[in-house]
Design a protein around this motif. Structure first.
Motif, short mmCIF file in Angstrom:
data_model
loop_
_atom_site.label_atom_id
_atom_site.label_comp_id
_atom_site.label_asym_id
_atom_site.label_seq_id
_atom_site.Cartn_x
_atom_site.Cartn_y
_atom_site.Cartn_z
N LEU A 6 0.83 -1.20 0.00
CA LEU A 6 0.00 0.00 0.00
C LEU A 6 0.87 1.26 0.00
O LEU A 6 0.55 2.25 -0.66
CB LEU A 6 -0.92 0.02 1.23
N ALA A 47 -7.49 1.15 -0.93
CA ALA A 47 -6.77 -0.13 -0.97
C ALA A 47 -6.68 -0.74 0.43
O ALA A 47 -6.77 -1.97 0.59
CB ALA A 47 -5.37 0.08 -1.55
N GLN A 93 -4.70 5.04 -1.42
CA GLN A 93 -4.22 4.18 -0.35
C GLN A 93 -5.32 3.85 0.65
O GLN A 93 -5.37 2.73 1.17
CB GLN A 93 -3.04 4.84 0.36
#
Length: 528
Positions: free
Chosen positions: A174, A268, A265
């Protein structure tokens, strides 16, 4: 004991054409000894299985499994796997694999050997009439599928340490996601975020409210999904945020340190948590967080009998690994028992020494099972984490200073560093302490002379994260019409690393150093 001396003596005396012992004689000794050691190892495993039956756990047995290699990589040749009894922390079944040479019994890849050994061990368990209720292993998908194929009702639990390691690997991915927002947002995944998320995962895996809930799996999934609200949205309204104060000491509301605001991010991270929440049985058990520490500890014990630097033959590897199995199940006393089986007379002094060693081993085993010992180990790990975090923050500050200096001196700086973190986040001048206020710095005049500031550092190595700065020096190159009181500076730096004084220059031969000194001396004479 482990063949190291044999290899070293062979290398030294081989150059003199006077070998200590022929390789044929060495192999005969190992083959002769290996039969007795294997007989004792099988007997100790049978004894462990008998204890399991007497305990009443034959049809509800809880085991832990792991495989290990003599050396990893392309040249890996020998490997083993053990199936441990969780209650007694002893080995009940084992298997060995060798890829090349005499005695080779595996022709696949090194990574596939572990699954093949697990299949063999599970078939042996079924032949003995045992039923595995729960098996603890590392986060290996193929191992879980093999276990379910042999025992469909088995409960597979992954090691908490390996789970945290896999979580760390996923979070590192990430962190490397490229930012698409413009201007680049500073609230992205950092090393501190990864550390805090890993710590939170360990806590909820052993949390009493999760384990003792009516549905522990559902409770774990809810607590895990709350990570996104806690670390990204800075929302602490969930009941799973009850473990930190709602207000700080100054009365201000609790807030997450640097929440992740980057949309790519953050999304995710949420997808990763949802995927983990679909498999809560892999992380939570009624006993709380479980690990394969006992199995991993056996790997270290095996190194005492056959080091990684020695890879002689299949017979030598199997013999020495079986010695470690005997030691694991019986303790140091196995040596006396093995010699008695061989019919060898053992001197009384040697027996007394082994018994003394065995008594010390028993006391150590008892000490390691006490809560005081586990508390002490936890404190040591916490101190190590704090020390590493301080060193990491120190190195990050130095990197930020370097980027800032490069920015103001006109050097070309890329938009991202190797870790994927934006330069704006690393070179944030607000985080760098400065003794002067902003209004005290005047812009340079148009006719200002060029002033060069040169600096250099001496380090313990080339690793950014692991090595330290030992010495720093700087020098100012000024025009002729400018007077500087002290144009150079040098200072040693405090470091926790142990630095050994050496008379030689690192990576420089003595002949090269002498040649360099000769050139410098001649240069000084010519200038003088």
């Amino acid at each position: 004991m482990n063949g190291q001396y044999y290899v070293e003596y062979q290398g030294v005396f081989g150059m003199l054409n006077t070998p200590v012992m022929s390789e044929t004689a060495w192999k005969k000794v190992i083959a002769w000894l290996g039969r007795y050691v294997e007989e004792l190892a099988l007997a100790t495993c049978e004894q462990v299985r008998t204890k399991i039956v007497e305990r009443g756990d034959k049809f509800t047995w809880k085991a832990s499994f792991d495989g290990f290699y003599l050396t990893r990589g392309h040249h890996s040749n020998n490997c083993s796997a053990t199936l441990h009894d969780v209650s007694s922390d002893k080995i009940a079944w084992y298997a060995h694999r060798t890829k090349r040479g005499p005695g080779a019994n595996w022709h696949g890849t090194s990574s596939g050997a572990e699954g093949d050994m697990l299949q063999e061990l599970l078939e042996s368990v079924k032949m003995k009439g045992f039923t595995i209720q729960q098996i603890v292993m590392d986060h290996d998908t193929s191992g879980g599928n093999i276990a379910c194929g042999s025992f469909p009702e088995v409960q597979i639990t992954y090691c908490g340490n390996h789970t945290a390691k896999s979580f760390h690997h996923d979070l590192t991915k990430l962190k490397s996601i490229k930012y698409k927002c413009s201007p680049p947002c500073k609230s992205r995944v950092t090393e501190d975020f990864i550390k805090r998320a890993k710590k939170s995962l360990r806590q909820i895996m052993a949390n009493r409210d999760v384990v003792s809930a009516e549905d522990p799996l559902k409770a774990f999934s809810e607590a895990l999904l709350n990570f996104h609200s806690h670390y990204c949205k800075d929302d602490h309204s969930s009941k799973w945020c009850q473990y930190h104060p709602k207000e700080l000491s100054d009365g201000s509301p609790y807030s997450t340190t640097k929440p992740v605001k980057c949309k790519e991010q953050s999304d995710a991270f949420l997808d990763l948590l949802k995927d983990m929440a679909k498999r809560p049985h892999e992380y939570v058990t009624p006993e709380g967080r479980v690990t394969t520490n006992s199995v991993e500890g056996f790997h270290g014990l095996a190194l005492k009998y056959r080091g990684k630097r020695v890879d002689l033959t299949h017979s030598h590897y199997v013999c020495k690994t079986n010695m470690a199995i005997c030691h694991k199940n019986l303790g140091p006393l196995w040596k006396v028992i093995c010699l008695w089986i061989m019919g060898v007379d053992v001197p009384q002094s040697a027996v007394a020494t082994i018994i003394k060693e065995h008594t010390k081993w028993q006391k150590l085993q008892h000490h390691r099972s006490t809560p005081r010992y586990h508390k002490y180990k936890s404190q040591l790990k916490e101190r190590a984490h704090k020390r590493h975090e301080q060193e990491r923050n120190h190195m990050a500050t130095l990197q930020a200073v370097g980027i800032t200096v490069s920015h103001y001196t006109g050097h070309s700086v890329t938009d991202e560093n190797d870790s994927g973190t934006p330069v704006e986040q690393l070179a944030d001048t607000e985080d760098i302490p400065c003794s002067l206020p902003e209004d005290a710095i005047d812009p340079p005049p148009d006719d200002a002379e060029l002033l060069l500031f040169l600096y250099d550092c001496e380090t313990t190595g080339g690793s950014f994260h692991n090595d330290h700065i030992m010495e720093i020096a700087s020098m100012v190159v000024v025009p002729d019409n400018v007077n500087v009181t002290k144009p150079d500076f040098t200072s040693l730096c405090h470091t926790s690393r142990h630095i050994v004084q050496k008379d030689t220059i690192l990576r420089v031969s003595q002949q090269y150093a002498q040649a360099m000194m000769f050139d410098l001396c001649n240069l000084d004479r010519r200038e003088g």
